[in-house]
Design an enzyme around this catalytic site. Sequence first.
Site, PDB file in Angstrom:
ATOM      1  N   ALA A  12       0.865  -1.109  -0.012  1.00 12.39           N
ATOM      2  CA  ALA A  12       0.074  -0.021   0.030  1.00 12.39           C
ATOM      3  C   ALA A  12       0.858   1.205   0.054  1.00 12.39           C
ATOM      4  O   ALA A  12       1.982   1.135   0.265  1.00 12.39           O
ATOM      5  CB  ALA A  12      -0.731   0.203   1.288  1.00 12.39           C
ATOM      6  N   GLY A  13       0.087   2.341  -0.292  1.00 15.89           N
ATOM      7  CA  GLY A  13       0.888   3.811  -0.096  1.00 15.89           C
ATOM      8  C   GLY A  13       2.292   3.948  -0.449  1.00 15.89           C
ATOM      9  O   GLY A  13       2.561   3.780  -1.573  1.00 15.89           O
ATOM     10  N   ASP A  60       5.662 -10.548   8.067  1.00 15.04           N
ATOM     11  CA  ASP A  60       5.112  -9.810   9.298  1.00 15.04           C
ATOM     12  C   ASP A  60       6.489  -9.328   9.967  1.00 15.04           C
ATOM     13  O   ASP A  60       7.141 -10.191  10.464  1.00 15.04           O
ATOM     14  CB  ASP A  60       4.074 -10.458  10.197  1.00 15.04           C
ATOM     15  CG  ASP A  60       3.699  -9.488  11.242  1.00 15.04           C
ATOM     16  OD1 ASP A  60       4.228  -8.604  11.716  1.00 15.04           O
ATOM     17  OD2 ASP A  60       2.556  -9.696  11.692  1.00 15.04           O
ATOM     18  N   TYR A 153       4.002   6.950  18.584  1.00 12.36           N
ATOM     19  CA  TYR A 153       4.218   7.088  17.324  1.00 12.36           C
ATOM     20  C   TYR A 153       5.577   7.992  16.972  1.00 12.36           C
ATOM     21  O   TYR A 153       6.361   7.536  16.436  1.00 12.36           O
ATOM     22  CB  TYR A 153       3.141   7.350  16.620  1.00 12.36           C
ATOM     23  CG  TYR A 153       3.536   7.576  15.199  1.00 12.36           C
ATOM     24  CD1 TYR A 153       3.782   6.303  14.286  1.00 12.36           C
ATOM     25  CD2 TYR A 153       3.571   8.667  14.177  1.00 12.36           C
ATOM     26  CE1 TYR A 153       4.150   6.328  13.073  1.00 12.36           C
ATOM     27  CE2 TYR A 153       4.008   8.820  12.978  1.00 12.36           C
ATOM     28  CZ  TYR A 153       4.267   7.629  12.324  1.00 12.36           C
ATOM     29  OH  TYR A 153       4.609   7.789  10.906  1.00 12.36           O
ATOM     30  N   LYS A 157       9.489   6.965  15.740  1.00 11.35           N
ATOM     31  CA  LYS A 157      10.093   7.486  14.392  1.00 11.35           C
ATOM     32  C   LYS A 157      11.589   8.256  15.043  1.00 11.35           C
ATOM     33  O   LYS A 157      12.146   8.332  14.405  1.00 11.35           O
ATOM     34  CB  LYS A 157       9.278   8.422  13.775  1.00 11.35           C
ATOM     35  CG  LYS A 157       8.036   7.617  13.144  1.00 11.35           C
ATOM     36  CD  LYS A 157       8.667   6.738  12.012  1.00 11.35           C
ATOM     37  CE  LYS A 157       7.484   6.023  11.146  1.00 11.35           C
ATOM     38  NZ  LYS A 157       8.133   5.265  10.088  1.00 11.35           N
ATOM     39  N   GLY A 184       6.401  14.518   5.641  1.00 15.57           N
ATOM     40  CA  GLY A 184       5.321  15.237   6.378  1.00 15.57           C
ATOM     41  C   GLY A 184       4.102  14.309   6.025  1.00 15.57           C
ATOM     42  O   GLY A 184       4.157  13.005   5.573  1.00 15.57           O
ATOM     43  N   PHE A 190      -2.635   5.297   5.609  1.00 14.45           N
ATOM     44  CA  PHE A 190      -2.152   5.628   7.045  1.00 14.45           C
ATOM     45  C   PHE A 190      -2.796   6.213   7.916  1.00 14.45           C
ATOM     46  O   PHE A 190      -3.114   5.738   9.030  1.00 14.45           O
ATOM     47  CB  PHE A 190      -0.738   6.684   6.876  1.00 14.45           C
ATOM     48  CG  PHE A 190      -0.255   7.079   8.101  1.00 14.45           C
ATOM     49  CD1 PHE A 190       0.891   6.482   8.667  1.00 14.45           C
ATOM     50  CD2 PHE A 190      -0.514   8.177   8.985  1.00 14.45           C
ATOM     51  CE1 PHE A 190       1.526   6.793   9.658  1.00 14.45           C
ATOM     52  CE2 PHE A 190       0.081   8.579   9.929  1.00 14.45           C
ATOM     53  CZ  PHE A 190       1.091   7.715  10.327  1.00 14.45           C
TER      54      PHE A 190
END
Length: 252
Positions: A12-13, A60, A153, A157, A184, A190
């Site tokens: 995805a994404g 995974d 989160y 990061k 950003g 997400f």
Amino acid sequence: MNKIAFITGATAGIGEACAKKLAEIGFDLIISGRRKEKLEILQQELIANYQVKVFSIELDVRNQKEVESKIKSLPEKWNKIDLLLNNAGLAVGVSSFQEGIIDDWERMIDTNLKGLLYVTRAITPLMIERKKGQIINITSVAGKEVYPGGNVYCATKHAVDAITKGMRIDLLPHNIKVCSLAPGMVDTEFSLVRFKGDSEKAEQVYNGFTPLNAEDIAETVEFIATRPSHVNINDILIMATDQASARDVNKQ
Ligand code: NDP
Ligand code: 8X3
């Protein structure tokens, strides 16, 4: 074989867009993620549209044993990995710290940080053996700043930002380039994942605001991956023109 890129979270994404861009510029690809059917569709699409070789692994990243064994058992022609794109990741929830849900915290820490460590630990010996390689870690503006509800989160990061610097120091003598690419807001799945499937809340994040799209990040990955061998891009922070700094995702 062409150069080989290994992508985590290619279903995805950003990961999917990067798979397409890297195929377009001639990389053969190892694509991975948990959703088998999405991997199969992407594999067919990449082969048909870009005439590259594609190997897919249902993976995974939280499962250390699985990561280690699946990477160890790559066929020989697939284990000469030139580029590792550590992209798999997620935010879960926007709770304040004091209302934090332990299971959400663990999913983020296990995926964004421990998963990235497991994958990279398994792949770096293959690069060291060949005395070359490149690692691009998808971090985030959340790895540079902290915003309301971002607590854990953002911590994952920030940790990936720090480990990227550590990797660069340790891997430089082995001719392995390491880069942090920090976006950003990007319009992908997400926010849907962060709001646990609530599409209305997910869409609100981008209301009245033009975010980046996954292709913007893929073009940046292309730039990083195509620098001459003596040039490394250490760190890129890229945002939508509409975004100056981290945003409060609860107040759009
Ligand atoms: P998406 O939700 O669209 O994609 C996330 C990808 O990660 C999916 O392919 C998913 O695959 C994979 N993934 C999630 N958990 C696991 C797991 N346990 N094992 C393997 N793969 C996993 O989000 P994005 O494309 O936006 O996110 C990609 C990266 O970019 C993440 O690290 C995110 O933190 C980061 N980022 C995103 C921003 C944004 O605004 N969108 C901004 C800054 C950084 P599957 O479900 O099939 O396992
Ligand atoms: C994803 C972007 O601003 O929601 O890392 O943290 S943000």
